[in-house]
Design an enzyme around this catalytic site. Structure first.
Site, PDB file in Angstrom:
ATOM      1  N   ASP A  98      52.967  41.632  31.035  1.00  0.00           N
ATOM      2  CA  ASP A  98      52.037  40.617  31.118  1.00  0.00           C
ATOM      3  C   ASP A  98      52.767  39.567  31.960  1.00  0.00           C
ATOM      4  OD1 ASP A  98      49.413  39.136  33.103  1.00  0.00           O
ATOM      5  OD2 ASP A  98      48.573  39.643  31.446  1.00  0.00           O
ATOM      6  N   HIS A 100      50.929  37.545  34.757  1.00  0.00           N
ATOM      7  CA  HIS A 100      50.514  36.586  35.710  1.00  0.00           C
ATOM      8  C   HIS A 100      51.373  35.329  34.751  1.00  0.00           C
ATOM      9  CE1 HIS A 100      48.516  40.566  36.389  1.00  0.00           C
ATOM     10  NE2 HIS A 100      48.392  39.945  37.977  1.00  0.00           N
ATOM     11  N   SER A 151      46.816  43.449  27.687  1.00  0.00           N
ATOM     12  CA  SER A 151      46.543  42.314  27.029  1.00  0.00           C
ATOM     13  C   SER A 151      45.123  41.844  26.546  1.00  0.00           C
ATOM     14  CB  SER A 151      46.614  40.953  27.876  1.00  0.00           C
ATOM     15  OG  SER A 151      47.996  41.155  29.353  1.00  0.00           O
TER      16      SER A 151
HETATM   17 CO1  B1M Z   1      47.917  40.771  39.650  1.00  0.00          CO
HETATM   18  N1  B1M Z   1      46.086  42.145  38.732  1.00  0.00           N
HETATM   19  N2  B1M Z   1      48.485  43.007  39.011  1.00  0.00           N
HETATM   20  N3  B1M Z   1      49.245  40.417  39.952  1.00  0.00           N
HETATM   21  N4  B1M Z   1      46.341  39.785  39.744  1.00  0.00           N
HETATM   22  C1  B1M Z   1      44.492  40.963  38.889  1.00  0.00           C
HETATM   23  C2  B1M Z   1      45.184  40.610  37.044  1.00  0.00           C
HETATM   24  C3  B1M Z   1      43.976  42.498  38.842  1.00  0.00           C
HETATM   25  C4  B1M Z   1      42.234  42.088  38.517  1.00  0.00           C
HETATM   26  C5  B1M Z   1      43.669  43.213  40.348  1.00  0.00           C
HETATM   27  C6  B1M Z   1      42.984  43.000  40.532  1.00  0.00           C
HETATM   28  O1  B1M Z   1      42.696  44.488  40.715  1.00  0.00           O
HETATM   29  N5  B1M Z   1      41.472  43.305  41.346  1.00  0.00           N
HETATM   30  C7  B1M Z   1      44.837  43.359  38.057  1.00  0.00           C
HETATM   31  C8  B1M Z   1      43.791  43.908  36.424  1.00  0.00           C
HETATM   32  C9  B1M Z   1      43.227  45.113  36.332  1.00  0.00           C
HETATM   33  C10 B1M Z   1      42.989  45.615  35.214  1.00  0.00           C
HETATM   34  O2  B1M Z   1      43.974  45.428  34.316  1.00  0.00           O
HETATM   35  N6  B1M Z   1      42.452  45.729  34.450  1.00  0.00           N
HETATM   36  C11 B1M Z   1      45.715  44.022  38.635  1.00  0.00           C
HETATM   37  C12 B1M Z   1      46.714  44.395  38.730  1.00  0.00           C
HETATM   38  C13 B1M Z   1      46.433  46.691  38.015  1.00  0.00           C
HETATM   39  C14 B1M Z   1      48.402  43.658  38.925  1.00  0.00           C
HETATM   40  C15 B1M Z   1      49.665  44.577  39.013  1.00  0.00           C
HETATM   41  C16 B1M Z   1      49.489  46.307  37.304  1.00  0.00           C
HETATM   42  C17 B1M Z   1      49.270  45.898  39.754  1.00  0.00           C
HETATM   43  C18 B1M Z   1      50.235  46.916  39.899  1.00  0.00           C
HETATM   44  O3  B1M Z   1      51.775  46.896  39.957  1.00  0.00           O
HETATM   45  N7  B1M Z   1      50.205  48.674  40.409  1.00  0.00           N
HETATM   46  C19 B1M Z   1      50.864  44.565  38.438  1.00  0.00           C
HETATM   47  C20 B1M Z   1      50.625  43.870  36.658  1.00  0.00           C
HETATM   48  C21 B1M Z   1      52.140  43.243  36.479  1.00  0.00           C
HETATM   49  C22 B1M Z   1      52.530  43.207  34.718  1.00  0.00           C
HETATM   50  O4  B1M Z   1      51.675  42.189  34.261  1.00  0.00           O
HETATM   51  N8  B1M Z   1      52.807  43.815  34.632  1.00  0.00           N
HETATM   52  C23 B1M Z   1      50.144  43.096  39.088  1.00  0.00           C
HETATM   53  C24 B1M Z   1      51.115  42.197  39.514  1.00  0.00           C
HETATM   54  C25 B1M Z   1      50.366  41.187  40.282  1.00  0.00           C
HETATM   55  C26 B1M Z   1      51.798  40.068  41.345  1.00  0.00           C
HETATM   56  C27 B1M Z   1      52.408  39.534  40.305  1.00  0.00           C
HETATM   57  C28 B1M Z   1      52.107  40.296  41.961  1.00  0.00           C
HETATM   58  C29 B1M Z   1      50.566  38.981  40.792  1.00  0.00           C
HETATM   59  C30 B1M Z   1      50.643  37.917  39.794  1.00  0.00           C
HETATM   60  C31 B1M Z   1      52.067  36.386  40.400  1.00  0.00           C
HETATM   61  C32 B1M Z   1      52.116  35.351  39.596  1.00  0.00           C
HETATM   62  O5  B1M Z   1      51.392  34.973  38.619  1.00  0.00           O
HETATM   63  N9  B1M Z   1      52.699  34.611  39.238  1.00  0.00           N
HETATM   64  C33 B1M Z   1      49.290  39.281  40.322  1.00  0.00           C
HETATM   65  C34 B1M Z   1      47.887  38.701  41.141  1.00  0.00           C
HETATM   66  C35 B1M Z   1      48.173  36.907  41.787  1.00  0.00           C
HETATM   67  C36 B1M Z   1      46.823  38.806  40.211  1.00  0.00           C
HETATM   68  C37 B1M Z   1      45.491  38.470  40.972  1.00  0.00           C
HETATM   69  C38 B1M Z   1      44.825  38.671  42.578  1.00  0.00           C
HETATM   70  C39 B1M Z   1      45.531  36.711  40.997  1.00  0.00           C
HETATM   71  C40 B1M Z   1      45.048  35.941  39.991  1.00  0.00           C
HETATM   72  C41 B1M Z   1      46.131  34.581  40.005  1.00  0.00           C
HETATM   73  O6  B1M Z   1      46.653  33.515  39.909  1.00  0.00           O
HETATM   74  N10 B1M Z   1      44.220  34.336  39.614  1.00  0.00           N
HETATM   75  C42 B1M Z   1      44.295  39.187  40.080  1.00  0.00           C
HETATM   76  C43 B1M Z   1      43.298  39.069  40.472  1.00  0.00           C
HETATM   77  C44 B1M Z   1      41.855  38.180  39.757  1.00  0.00           C
HETATM   78  O7  B1M Z   1      42.290  37.351  38.954  1.00  0.00           O
HETATM   79  N11 B1M Z   1      40.767  39.122  39.668  1.00  0.00           N
HETATM   80  C45 B1M Z   1      45.421  40.067  39.373  1.00  0.00           C
HETATM   81  C46 B1M Z   1      44.946  32.646  39.968  1.00  0.00           C
HETATM   82  C47 B1M Z   1      44.574  31.766  38.298  1.00  0.00           C
HETATM   83  C48 B1M Z   1      44.579  30.335  38.483  1.00  0.00           C
HETATM   84  O8  B1M Z   1      43.324  32.266  37.985  1.00  0.00           O
HETATM   85  O9  B1M Z   1      45.046  33.416  35.929  1.00  0.00           O
HETATM   86  O10 B1M Z   1      42.630  34.010  35.111  1.00  0.00           O
HETATM   87  P1  B1M Z   1      43.474  32.812  35.995  1.00  0.00           P
HETATM   88  O11 B1M Z   1      43.479  32.035  35.608  1.00  0.00           O
HETATM   89  C49 B1M Z   1      42.264  31.260  35.253  1.00  0.00           C
HETATM   90  C50 B1M Z   1      41.445  31.300  34.133  1.00  0.00           C
HETATM   91  O12 B1M Z   1      41.423  32.318  33.933  1.00  0.00           O
HETATM   92  C51 B1M Z   1      41.718  30.230  32.734  1.00  0.00           C
HETATM   93  O13 B1M Z   1      41.880  28.743  33.881  1.00  0.00           O
HETATM   94  C52 B1M Z   1      42.801  29.257  34.890  1.00  0.00           C
HETATM   95  C53 B1M Z   1      41.156  28.795  35.943  1.00  0.00           C
HETATM   96  O14 B1M Z   1      41.193  27.147  35.784  1.00  0.00           O
HETATM   97  N12 B1M Z   1      43.033  31.104  32.138  1.00  0.00           N
HETATM   98  C54 B1M Z   1      43.487  29.895  30.890  1.00  0.00           C
HETATM   99  C55 B1M Z   1      44.029  31.515  32.104  1.00  0.00           C
HETATM  100  N13 B1M Z   1      45.016  31.837  31.109  1.00  0.00           N
HETATM  101  C56 B1M Z   1      44.423  31.114  30.134  1.00  0.00           C
HETATM  102  C57 B1M Z   1      44.823  30.443  29.032  1.00  0.00           C
HETATM  103  C58 B1M Z   1      44.301  29.297  28.936  1.00  0.00           C
HETATM  104  C59 B1M Z   1      42.859  28.857  28.321  1.00  0.00           C
HETATM  105  C60 B1M Z   1      42.696  29.091  30.186  1.00  0.00           C
HETATM  106  O15 B1M Z   1      44.820  28.790  27.056  1.00  0.00           O
HETATM  107  C61 B1M Z   1      45.846  29.572  26.448  1.00  0.00           C
END
Ligand code: B1M
Length: 214
Positions: A98, A100, A151
């Site tokens: 992963d 992200h 994940s």
């Molecule tokens: Co990706 N991606 N992505 N992506 N991406 C998602 C996660 C997805 C939901 C988008 C969608 O389809 N709507 C989807 C997953 C679907 C699934 O698994 N069922 C997805 C996909 C499919 C993919 C790829 C597979 C796409 C592809 O290649 N075809 C690929 C995966 C690559 C891989 O991981 N092997 C991929 C790639 C990418 C980018 C590289 C382009 C980029 C990431 C860049 C980066 O992180 N450096 C990206 C992005 C930006 C996203 C979305 C649009 C936004 C994620 C984000 O940064 N959110 C995302 C959509 C979504 O999440 N709904 C998506 C903002 C961030 C602050 O939120 O990380 O949730 P989040 O963190 C929150 C809480 O969750 C929590 O605190 C934070 C807020 O305070 N939290 C924790 C998180 N971790 C924590 C740990 C803790 C405590 C709290 O304690 C340990």
């Protein structure tokens, strides 16, 4: 566009030009953390929706993520910091497979600014690296982040690995968009012989760290 709408648009459009000027204007009106939580994260949410519905292609998501990271880095020095003794140490990683890391890095910032030492291992970390770092660094807590559905399975395997290495005395903090509270605190809690908790966001992560360390 009004400032807040424009900032959100910058995230959605992946537009860095003029970002710092807008952030300076924003900082004159609201605290840094509020700008991140209420404006920038709202933009990332829209990006996720557009990508999920096929209206946005991956390279553009990457650009949005870059702007988000730049903005957070710019705002970080303006965030409140609690000084004083270290409250505890957490090893933090995005799990194997992963990439992200925006959420994980926000957790790092919030915990670091609130008295915790964070050993941030980065993305795609195999369980052995995470567990070895926890032992070497004498961590109090292990934190794992992951956004992909796969994940959530990796996290389960990691907890099983902790059981078999006799490492269930480490409390575990899990977060990331694909997880749910029920999955972590019911399903995974059944698998792991130690304590595992779910954090919806970085602030809940901080509250749980405080609780672990109490
Ligand atoms: Co990706 N991606 N992505 N992506 N991406 C998602 C996660 C997805 C939901 C988008 C969608 O389809 N709507 C989807 C997953 C679907 C699934 O698994 N069922 C997805 C996909 C499919 C993919 C790829 C597979 C796409 C592809 O290649 N075809 C690929 C995966 C690559 C891989 O991981 N092997 C991929 C790639 C990418 C980018 C590289 C382009 C980029 C990431 C860049 C980066 O992180 N450096 C990206 C992005 C930006 C996203 C979305 C649009 C936004 C994620 C984000 O940064 N959110 C995302 C959509 C979504 O999440 N709904 C998506 C903002 C961030 C602050 O939120 O990380 O949730 P989040 O963190 C929150 C809480 O969750 C929590 O605190 C934070 C807020 O305070 N939290 C924790 C998180 N971790 C924590 C740990 C803790 C405590 C709290 O304690 C340990």
């Amino acid at each position: 566009l009004p400032l807040w709408e424009r900032l959100k648009r910058r995230i959605i459009d992946g537009e860095k030009k003029g970002l710092e000027t807008d952030l300076d204007d924003a900082l004159a009106q609201r605290p840094a953390l509020e700008i991140i939580n209420e404006v920038l994260l709202d933009g990332m949410k829209t990006v996720g929706e557009l990508f999920g519905s096929g209206q946005m292609q991956l390279p553009f998501v990457l650009q949005s993520a870059e702007v988000m990271k730049t903005a957070v880095a710019y705002l970080e020095p303006y965030m409140d910091r609690v000084d004083g003794e270290t409250k505890g140490r957490i090893v933090l990683a995005t799990v194997k497979g992963d990439v992200h890391d925006i959420g994980k890095n926000l957790v790092d910032i919030i915990l670091s600014n609130n008295g915790y030492q964070v050993v941030n291992l980065g993305i795609k970390q195999p369980v052995s690296t995470i567990l070895e770092a926890a032992e070497e660094q004498k961590a109090d807590v292990i934190g794992m982040s992951g956004l992909l559905v796969k994940s959530t399975v990796v996290m389960k395997e990691n907890l099983e690995e902790m059981n078999s290495r006799g490492m269930s005395d480490y409390p575990v903090l899990l977060g990331g968009a694909a997880l749910t509270r029920a999955y972590v605190e019911q399903d995974l809690a059944e698998v792991f012989t130690g304590e595992v908790r779910y954090a919806r966001d970085a602030f809940e992560g901080l509250r749980l760290m405080d609780a672990f360390m109490a």
